[in-house]
Motif scaffolding. Sequence first.
Motif, PDB file in Angstrom:
ATOM      1  N   LEU A  78     111.604  55.720   3.233  1.00  0.00           N
ATOM      2  CA  LEU A  78     110.615  55.125   2.324  1.00  0.00           C
ATOM      3  C   LEU A  78     109.943  56.173   1.445  1.00  0.00           C
ATOM      4  CD1 LEU A  78     108.901  52.925   5.038  1.00  0.00           C
ATOM      5  CD2 LEU A  78     110.444  52.126   3.271  1.00  0.00           C
ATOM      6  N   PRO A  79     109.384  55.750   0.300  1.00  0.00           N
ATOM      7  CA  PRO A  79     108.631  56.672  -0.545  1.00  0.00           C
ATOM      8  C   PRO A  79     107.187  56.859  -0.075  1.00  0.00           C
ATOM      9  CG  PRO A  79     108.713  54.536  -1.581  1.00  0.00           C
ATOM     10  CD  PRO A  79     109.553  54.441  -0.326  1.00  0.00           C
ATOM     11  N   VAL A  80     106.823  56.171   0.999  1.00  0.00           N
ATOM     12  CA  VAL A  80     105.498  56.266   1.604  1.00  0.00           C
ATOM     13  C   VAL A  80     105.680  56.503   3.094  1.00  0.00           C
ATOM     14  CG1 VAL A  80     104.331  54.779  -0.091  1.00  0.00           C
ATOM     15  CG2 VAL A  80     105.413  53.748   1.904  1.00  0.00           C
ATOM     16  N   ALA A  81     104.618  56.922   3.750  1.00  0.00           N
ATOM     17  CA  ALA A  81     104.646  57.095   5.203  1.00  0.00           C
ATOM     18  C   ALA A  81     103.924  55.911   5.840  1.00  0.00           C
ATOM     19  CB  ALA A  81     103.985  58.412   5.597  1.00  0.00           C
ATOM     20  N   VAL A  82     104.469  55.411   6.945  1.00  0.00           N
ATOM     21  CA  VAL A  82     103.948  54.199   7.585  1.00  0.00           C
ATOM     22  C   VAL A  82     103.622  54.478   9.047  1.00  0.00           C
ATOM     23  CG1 VAL A  82     104.438  51.781   8.168  1.00  0.00           C
ATOM     24  CG2 VAL A  82     105.396  52.777   6.073  1.00  0.00           C
ATOM     25  N   CYS A  83     102.458  54.012   9.481  1.00  0.00           N
ATOM     26  CA  CYS A  83     102.111  53.972  10.901  1.00  0.00           C
ATOM     27  C   CYS A  83     102.311  52.513  11.307  1.00  0.00           C
ATOM     28  CB  CYS A  83     100.662  54.397  11.110  1.00  0.00           C
ATOM     29  SG  CYS A  83     100.137  54.313  12.840  1.00  0.00           S
ATOM     30  N   PRO A  84     103.480  52.196  11.890  1.00  0.00           N
ATOM     31  CA  PRO A  84     103.815  50.785  12.113  1.00  0.00           C
ATOM     32  C   PRO A  84     103.058  50.156  13.283  1.00  0.00           C
ATOM     33  CG  PRO A  84     105.536  52.184  13.006  1.00  0.00           C
ATOM     34  CD  PRO A  84     104.544  53.094  12.337  1.00  0.00           C
ATOM     35  N   THR A  85     102.680  48.903  13.090  1.00  0.00           N
ATOM     36  CA  THR A  85     102.117  48.106  14.182  1.00  0.00           C
ATOM     37  C   THR A  85     103.109  47.030  14.618  1.00  0.00           C
ATOM     38  OG1 THR A  85     101.089  46.566  12.626  1.00  0.00           O
ATOM     39  CG2 THR A  85      99.732  48.424  13.414  1.00  0.00           C
ATOM     40  N   HIS A  86     103.996  46.625  13.687  1.00  0.00           N
ATOM     41  CA  HIS A  86     105.024  45.620  13.949  1.00  0.00           C
ATOM     42  C   HIS A  86     106.222  45.898  13.061  1.00  0.00           C
ATOM     43  CE1 HIS A  86     101.356  43.505  15.191  1.00  0.00           C
ATOM     44  NE2 HIS A  86     102.134  42.770  15.971  1.00  0.00           N
ATOM     45  N   MET A 142     101.573  52.394  19.738  1.00  0.00           N
ATOM     46  CA  MET A 142     101.552  53.850  19.718  1.00  0.00           C
ATOM     47  C   MET A 142     100.237  54.336  20.310  1.00  0.00           C
ATOM     48  SD  MET A 142     103.325  54.258  15.956  1.00  0.00           S
ATOM     49  CE  MET A 142     102.919  55.934  15.754  1.00  0.00           C
ATOM     50  N   THR A 143     100.303  55.413  21.090  1.00  0.00           N
ATOM     51  CA  THR A 143      99.085  55.935  21.714  1.00  0.00           C
ATOM     52  C   THR A 143      98.151  56.583  20.703  1.00  0.00           C
ATOM     53  OG1 THR A 143     100.260  57.972  22.277  1.00  0.00           O
ATOM     54  CG2 THR A 143     100.129  56.274  23.983  1.00  0.00           C
ATOM     55  N   LYS A 144      98.727  57.174  19.654  1.00  0.00           N
ATOM     56  CA  LYS A 144      97.911  57.723  18.565  1.00  0.00           C
ATOM     57  C   LYS A 144      98.617  57.423  17.253  1.00  0.00           C
ATOM     58  CE  LYS A 144      99.851  62.335  18.613  1.00  0.00           C
ATOM     59  NZ  LYS A 144      99.684  63.610  18.055  1.00  0.00           N
TER      60      LYS A 144
END
Length: 192
Positions: A78-86, A142-144
């Motif tokens: 991706l052109p962005v960074a993602v912290c996924p939840t689902h 994720m834990t963090k």
Amino acid sequence: MEVEPKKIPFNWDEGGVLDWVASQYGTGKWRNPLDTGDVLVKSSSMVSGQLRSMVEKNISEISVVTRNEPFSWVQVELPVAVCPTHYRMSHMQHSPKSFLRSWAFCGSYDGEDWRVLCQHKNDKTLVNESADTLTGAWEVRMTKPEFYPYFRIVMFEEGNSESTNTLIASCLELFGSVRHRQWPGKVSVTIA
């Protein structure tokens, strides 16, 4: 000063991060982000299908179909960074076999070193009972918070419903928090 990440919460019926990217970050008409060069898609092999189906909005008869090789995978950059939840993913319409059962959903900072974010063993979410059961969604715990621009689906050995190694997948979508990422050679994306 760090900009607060944009949040794209999980909603079964709405688009997520890939939909947002494909609509020019929510400002334009939806176009397949592989076709526009906004994302890159790779797979361990291809026996049929099209890579663009991995980031397609609607399920169809076209999908990524890998060879029958152990630990087959498909990845999206991706052109962005993602912290996924689902995340959400589909099988292929009118294909009554080789449903994913055992796989890992992984993230990477660089496309080389991978972290397992979510693991599935004999998961029977994807089945051929109706159009609704060809798509599944899973929570990522994720834990963090960690943000990744690369995501990969890796099928475990004999990890489909036929106990073979052919991976069939399409329509990946991600939900969670999004933040800026520099992508060499591309226009950087600023998220407000």
